[in-house]
Write an enzyme that holds these catalytic residues in place. Structure first.
Site, PDB file in Angstrom:
ATOM      1  N   LYS A  14       0.832  -1.211   0.000  1.00  0.00           N
ATOM      2  CA  LYS A  14       0.000   0.000   0.000  1.00  0.00           C
ATOM      3  C   LYS A  14       0.871   1.268   0.000  1.00  0.00           C
ATOM      4  O   LYS A  14       2.099   1.183   0.048  1.00  0.00           O
ATOM      5  CB  LYS A  14      -0.965  -0.047   1.190  1.00  0.00           C
ATOM      6  CG  LYS A  14      -1.976  -1.212   1.095  1.00  0.00           C
ATOM      7  CD  LYS A  14      -3.076  -0.960   0.088  1.00  0.00           C
ATOM      8  CE  LYS A  14      -3.806  -2.178  -0.426  1.00  0.00           C
ATOM      9  NZ  LYS A  14      -4.571  -2.986   0.485  1.00  0.00           N
TER      10      LYS A  14
HETATM   11  C1  LIG Z   1      -5.673  -4.045   0.746  1.00  0.00           C
HETATM   12  C2  LIG Z   1      -7.138  -3.790   0.855  1.00  0.00           C
HETATM   13  C3  LIG Z   1      -7.865  -4.140   2.013  1.00  0.00           C
HETATM   14  C4  LIG Z   1      -7.297  -4.971   3.107  1.00  0.00           C
HETATM   15  O1  LIG Z   1      -6.224  -4.411   3.760  1.00  0.00           O
HETATM   16  P1  LIG Z   1      -5.432  -5.289   4.841  1.00  0.00           P
HETATM   17  O2  LIG Z   1      -4.627  -4.257   5.581  1.00  0.00           O
HETATM   18  O3  LIG Z   1      -4.586  -6.251   4.085  1.00  0.00           O
HETATM   19  O4  LIG Z   1      -6.420  -5.953   5.708  1.00  0.00           O
HETATM   20  C5  LIG Z   1      -9.188  -3.768   2.092  1.00  0.00           C
HETATM   21  N1  LIG Z   1      -9.796  -3.120   1.091  1.00  0.00           N
HETATM   22  C6  LIG Z   1      -9.154  -2.779  -0.041  1.00  0.00           C
HETATM   23  C7  LIG Z   1      -9.894  -2.038  -1.107  1.00  0.00           C
HETATM   24  C8  LIG Z   1      -7.812  -3.130  -0.193  1.00  0.00           C
HETATM   25  O5  LIG Z   1      -7.175  -2.820  -1.339  1.00  0.00           O
END
Ligand SMILES: *Cc1c(COP(=O)(O)O)cnc(C)c1O
Length: 389
Positions: free
Chosen positions: A189
């Site tokens: 991210k």
């Molecule tokens: C990555 C992602 C998540 C989940 O995030 P985590 O920190 O891995 O739980 C949720 N929603 C979207 C749209 C994502 O891209």
């Protein structure tokens, strides 16, 4: 030949230094680094509360629990998202109602939201996904956008901002708009703690509930137990809570990442501008529609869509680019196509025409701070060659 992965983690800041401080401190779980990360994050988005957790999925689960989602409730959620946005509805025994998205922005629109509230008058909560890092049209209270529509109809707004840090909508940061906002610090991210997440809210009652539920339903957090002058063993359990707290080792990485988060965002904007400029004359490609100022976009994903003028399929283009050493991804195979949701809710592809069109053609190109102009040019050239222009 170039070797360009889809994503590349950059820990070139104070990550090692801060992690070492944690290891040397002898206290590895939630403590001062996590508190500091919450404070610094809160200052940026401008929300009253920021609560660190171990993933965005945990944050979303805690958000729905805190706003009172219960068994049998209906929660509106776009089909164009990752399963985490919807699985948390099922954790609480509630049912997702999947909404199609706009083709040009891959996002919910005020029209889609208004129409679905009319169709499902008993829905309690709307989950908004700020796809790719561009804020959905949330609007201010006096416009006819998503927030105003939800306020008028008594719908609670939970935002999945996993792509959207730092992102702005008008003069607000995402994280200071809806009732609760959930961010992801997953490895790929816009900023990472390896695994981690952050929940922000301006509502004291929601913050209180989330604080309680993120650590076993204990009425005092562990750090408080060891720093307060009260007898340290004494605590009460007020609910069957979860184990969703963020360890300080992860928070240390997050603190270092936060220091560079705007600089990296600017570099991703440069990548996006490069793509927008160099791919705009390819007839077979639909570029994402950018409805916010470029500087308000987090630029987490750059997704192009092959339209019906394309001579190659999306899957073939992925293979051809992989042979060129270029990693790509797909965001998303929509949830109405996933067997669990499809079978449980008898979903039909024909009910999601825009998502179907996106799914057929979408391909996400690399976008991160470490990409050079030569690499960007190479990616654009190879896309152009494979689309026979
Ligand atoms: C990555 C992602 C998540 C989940 O995030 P985590 O920190 O891995 O739980 C949720 N929603 C979207 C749209 C994502 O891209």
């Amino acid at each position: 030949m170039y070797k360009i992965p889809y994503a590349r983690v950059d820990c070139s800041g104070n990550e090692y230094k801060y992690v070492k401080e944690v290891l040397d401190s002898g206290w590895l779980t939630t403590a001062s680094k996590t508190h500091k990360l919450e404070e610094n994050f809160k200052k940026i988005v401008g929300a009253k509360h920021a609560l660190a957790v171990n993933s965005c999925t945990s944050a979303l689960h805690l958000a729905l629990e805190a706003v009172g989602v219960q068994e049998g409730d209906k929660v509106l959620v776009p089909t164009w998202t990752f399963t985490a946005s919807a699985e948390i509805i099922r954790y609480l025994g509630a049912d997702p109602v999947f909404l199609d998205v706009d083709y040009e922005t891959s996002s919910l629109t005020p029209e889609i939201v208004a129409e679905s509230i009319e169709r499902y008058p008993d829905a309690k909560v709307l989950i908004v996904v700020h796809f790719a890092g561009q804020a959905a049209p949330m609007g201010l209270e006096d416009t006819d956008e998503i927030m105003a529509i939800c306020r008028k109809n008594g719908i609670i707004v939970v935002e999945d901002a996993a792509h959207a840090f730092p992102s702005r909508c008008g003069n607000q940061y995402v994280g200071n708009i809806g009732d609760v906002t959930c961010f992801s610090f997953y490895a790929n991210k816009t900023m990472t703690t390896g695994e981690g997440g952050m929940l922000t809210t301006n509502k004291d009652d929601i913050a209180e509930r989330v604080k309680l539920m993120r650590l076993h339903g204990i009425d005092r957090d562990v750090w408080d137990r060891f720093t307060s002058s009260k007898v340290s063993w004494e605590y009460d359990i007020r609910a069957p809570g979860y184990k969703y707290n963020m360890p300080d080792i992860n928070a240390a990485v997050g603190l270092a990442q936060l220091e560079q988060v705007f600089d990296k965002r600017d570099k991703r904007q440069h990548c996006a501008e490069f793509y927008l400029d160099n791919l705009k004359d390819i007839e077979a490609v639909d570029l994402p529609k950018i409805r916010v100022p470029l500087s308000d976009h987090a630029w987490h994903i750059f997704a192009i869509t092959l339209n019906n003028k394309a001579q190659v399929s999306r899957n073939d283009l992925i293979k051809l680019l992989a042979e060129d050493g270029i990693g790509t991804s797909v965001h998303y195979k929509p949830l109405h196509r996933m067997s669990y949701y499809k079978e449980k809710y008898a979903l039909e592809n024909a009910h999601y025409p825009n998502s179907e069109k996106l799914w057929k053609g979408c391909i996400s190109l690399p976008i991160y701070s470490g990409l050079s102009d030569e690499e960007l040019k190479y990616i654009c050239d190879r896309v152009r060659v494979h689309l026979k222009l």
